[in-house]
Design a protein around this motif. Structure first.
Motif: not given
Length: 172
Positions: A42-50
């Motif tokens: 998830s840290t690799s997807v812009k805008g996604l909380a993780a």
């Protein structure tokens, strides 16, 4: 022993910088043995909380001699964590126990594990509606399983499998 808390944070652009720094360190100790290094999770997807843990995947030619990487990775503070259910990858963690900063997954380059992790990441990157749905699911599960990280992870599996199926259908 305290249980790990499932704590999601809003997307942080620093995660990309953290990945780049770790990637350089990993490449420095593994050299040409690492065919590719990817930022996943998830840290690799812009805008996604993780959860603020950088997931890194290293593709190697094959897993046959992968245990030879334990010592070089230890030099840059990655601890090998044997997980018997992981048949197609080795798992390493960095940071204090239960407060890790990075998870490192070593798998066969272009093997099924490699392809699935990239397919999931890339699908979320290209489909903002799917990323938003995943974010909502993660928030619900984090509230429901605040002190049960394994349950949180397990309940995400049907969504992940569905995204992988959609991604495979789109790529045909």
């Amino acid at each position: 022993m305290t249980k790990p808390i499932v704590e999601l944070q809003a997307y942080n652009p620093y995660w990309e910088i953290q990945f780049a720094r770790e990637s350089q360190k990993i490449e420095g100790v593994l050299g040409n043995f690492a065919l590719a290094i990817e930022h996943i999770g998830s840290t690799s997807v812009k805008g996604l909380a993780a959860k603020p843990i950088i997931d890194i995947m290293v593709g190697i030619p094959d897993l046959e001699n992968a245990l030879s990487l334990v010592e070089p990775l230890r030099e840059i503070n990655y601890e090998y964590v044997p997980i018997p259910k992981f048949k197609d990858r080795l798992f390493f963690r960095k940071g204090l126990w239960r407060k890790g900063t990075c998870h490192l997954h070593i798998c066969e380059f272009n093997g099924n594990e490699w392809k699935d992790k990239l397919l999931f990441r890339d699908y979320l990157r290209m489909h903002p509606e799917a990323a938003a749905e995943y974010a909502s699911l993660k928030q619900q599960l984090a509230a429901k399983h605040k002190y049960e990280r394994s349950a949180y992870t397990k309940e995400k599996e049907p969504f992940i499998k569905n995204i992988l199926l959609k991604g495979r259908l789109e790529s045909e």
